[in-house]
Design an enzyme around this catalytic site. Sequence first.
Site, mmCIF file in Angstrom:
data_model
loop_
_atom_site.group_PDB
_atom_site.id
_atom_site.type_symbol
_atom_site.label_atom_id
_atom_site.label_comp_id
_atom_site.label_asym_id
_atom_site.label_seq_id
_atom_site.Cartn_x
_atom_site.Cartn_y
_atom_site.Cartn_z
ATOM 1 C CG ASP A 1 143.996 0.647 -0.830
ATOM 2 O OD1 ASP A 1 143.014 0.630 -0.065
ATOM 3 O OD2 ASP A 1 144.458 1.490 -1.654
ATOM 4 C CG ASP B 1 144.767 3.531 1.869
ATOM 5 O OD1 ASP B 1 145.224 3.500 0.595
ATOM 6 O OD2 ASP B 1 143.743 3.354 2.070
ATOM 7 C CG ASP C 1 147.761 3.041 -2.544
ATOM 8 O OD1 ASP C 1 148.290 2.162 -3.124
ATOM 9 O OD2 ASP C 1 146.591 3.719 -2.644
HETATM 10 P P1 DGT Z 1 138.861 1.029 0.590
HETATM 11 O O1 DGT Z 1 140.418 0.987 0.472
HETATM 12 O O2 DGT Z 1 138.025 0.737 -0.416
HETATM 13 O O3 DGT Z 1 138.471 0.230 1.995
HETATM 14 O O4 DGT Z 1 138.336 2.641 1.134
HETATM 15 P P2 DGT Z 1 139.430 3.994 1.528
HETATM 16 O O5 DGT Z 1 138.607 4.794 1.939
HETATM 17 O O6 DGT Z 1 140.704 3.383 2.241
HETATM 18 O O7 DGT Z 1 139.762 4.328 0.054
HETATM 19 P P3 DGT Z 1 141.029 4.597 -0.866
HETATM 20 O O8 DGT Z 1 142.091 3.482 -0.305
HETATM 21 O O9 DGT Z 1 140.626 4.522 -2.417
HETATM 22 O O10 DGT Z 1 141.599 5.887 -0.570
HETATM 23 C C1 DGT Z 1 142.298 6.252 0.811
HETATM 24 C C2 DGT Z 1 141.702 7.783 0.929
HETATM 25 O O11 DGT Z 1 142.415 8.523 0.215
HETATM 26 C C3 DGT Z 1 140.325 8.020 0.729
HETATM 27 O O12 DGT Z 1 139.436 7.887 1.768
HETATM 28 C C4 DGT Z 1 140.389 9.348 0.003
HETATM 29 C C5 DGT Z 1 141.580 9.442 -0.380
HETATM 30 N N1 DGT Z 1 141.421 9.418 -1.888
HETATM 31 C C6 DGT Z 1 141.327 8.394 -2.480
HETATM 32 N N2 DGT Z 1 141.395 8.779 -3.925
HETATM 33 C C7 DGT Z 1 141.268 9.991 -3.905
HETATM 34 C C8 DGT Z 1 141.567 10.951 -4.964
HETATM 35 O O13 DGT Z 1 141.185 10.439 -6.281
HETATM 36 N N3 DGT Z 1 141.710 12.216 -4.641
HETATM 37 C C9 DGT Z 1 141.878 12.598 -3.535
HETATM 38 N N4 DGT Z 1 142.091 13.881 -3.223
HETATM 39 N N5 DGT Z 1 141.889 11.745 -2.673
HETATM 40 C C10 DGT Z 1 141.596 10.506 -2.611
HETATM 41 MG MG MG Z 2 142.133 2.270 1.225
#
Ligand code: DGT
Ligand code: MG
Length: 371
Positions: free
Chosen positions: A205, A207, A295
């Site tokens: 996604d 963010d 998001d």
């Molecule tokens: P992606 O989208 O799969 O490339 O990976 P990210 O690192 O962008 O992960 P994402 O989009 O699920 O979430 C963005 C950030 O938000 C993640 O790196 C840490 C935070 N985050 C995500 N889920 C949670 C959660 O359940 N609790 C908390 N406290 N933070 C979260």
């Molecule tokens: Mg993400």
Amino acid sequence: KPVAVETRHLIQVCICFLNYSFTCTSGFSLQDAFEVLAESHEFNDMEGPCLAFRRAASVLKSLPWTVQNLRVTEDLPCLGEHSMCVIEEILQHGRSFEVEKILSDERYQILKLFTSVFGVGPKTAEKWYRRGLRSFSDVLAEPSIHLNRMQQSGFLHYGDISRAVSKAEAQALGNIIDEAVHAITPDAILTLTGGFRRGKDFGHDVDFIVTTPQLGKEERLLTSVIDRLKHQGILLYCEYQASTFDESKLPSHRFEAMDHFAKCFLILRLEDSQVDGGLQTAEEDRRGWRAVRVDLVSPPVDRYAFTLLGWSGSRQFERDLRRFARMERRMLLDNHALYDKTKKEFLAATTEKDIFAHLGLEYIEPWQRNA
Ligand code: DGT
Ligand code: MG
């Protein structure tokens, strides 16, 4: 449509198995093996071992070299007895029987399939599995299953949103959000966060953090942005959560608990013409657009630094940083605040560097946080 993409998903599970088998024989499979073990424990609601395997995978990911023998792993942190046994087995036999058993287990495959749908977590997946449902068509044909709006959109846009978002697509979405945010509040602050801020080429996604220089105006900004996207005809799905932030509360010790700021989980329509280099699949090229998960989170500006640090990830980095704060510094850190338990006071921060400094840590750039 979901039935067709379901076949694609099953092919992906097979590819995962083949990848695993291939990488095992060529010696690069340890991290994949730990990811599978972590996921399997998550499906069995075993948080402790799940996190232990995620940490082990993360340690192996951080190594600048490939593990070729057991001796080199002896000095590495976070590798428990079970992890060491898996490493030993893979190094000796080129495969892990435990991992292979999981990958060929029907329940694991079905839970993986169900949780790949936006809005379906391990608990719902397990509930569907227990009811004897084994495929998307089973779920969609079952009259007693009530899909919430998020899950309905998850099925509707499954093909598009289960495919990775590229950097060019994230950039195009950034332009769209930037235009919307600044048309409403010219001095608004918009920051790309999540995996793309860490320099990843692909993500599941995109963010963003949006806020306003004036405290309290940020929540109205988010609802206005949603209205504007709706008016532009590009809002395919929106779940908005109003702020429940309470500044007197101590930071949460549970990472999995999401923060309390106003936020929205969106699916947006991204036009081919808006993406530098075009969309990625022939089908989307023909259609001229794709659906993408976005998001937006909107903290008050005095919490911006904590939110930026918390949303920049990676998840493993965030978990470890909070753990470090708690265990080594007697401090509680989350996306809202940093609290010093010894001094019994909140520590203010306007930048991420301030937070690292409060924790007595050297600042590290987002691209160094890909734990
Ligand atoms: P992606 O989208 O799969 O490339 O990976 P990210 O690192 O962008 O992960 P994402 O989009 O699920 O979430 C963005 C950030 O938000 C993640 O790196 C840490 C935070 N985050 C995500 N889920 C949670 C959660 O359940 N609790 C908390 N406290 N933070 C979260
Ligand atoms: Mg993400």
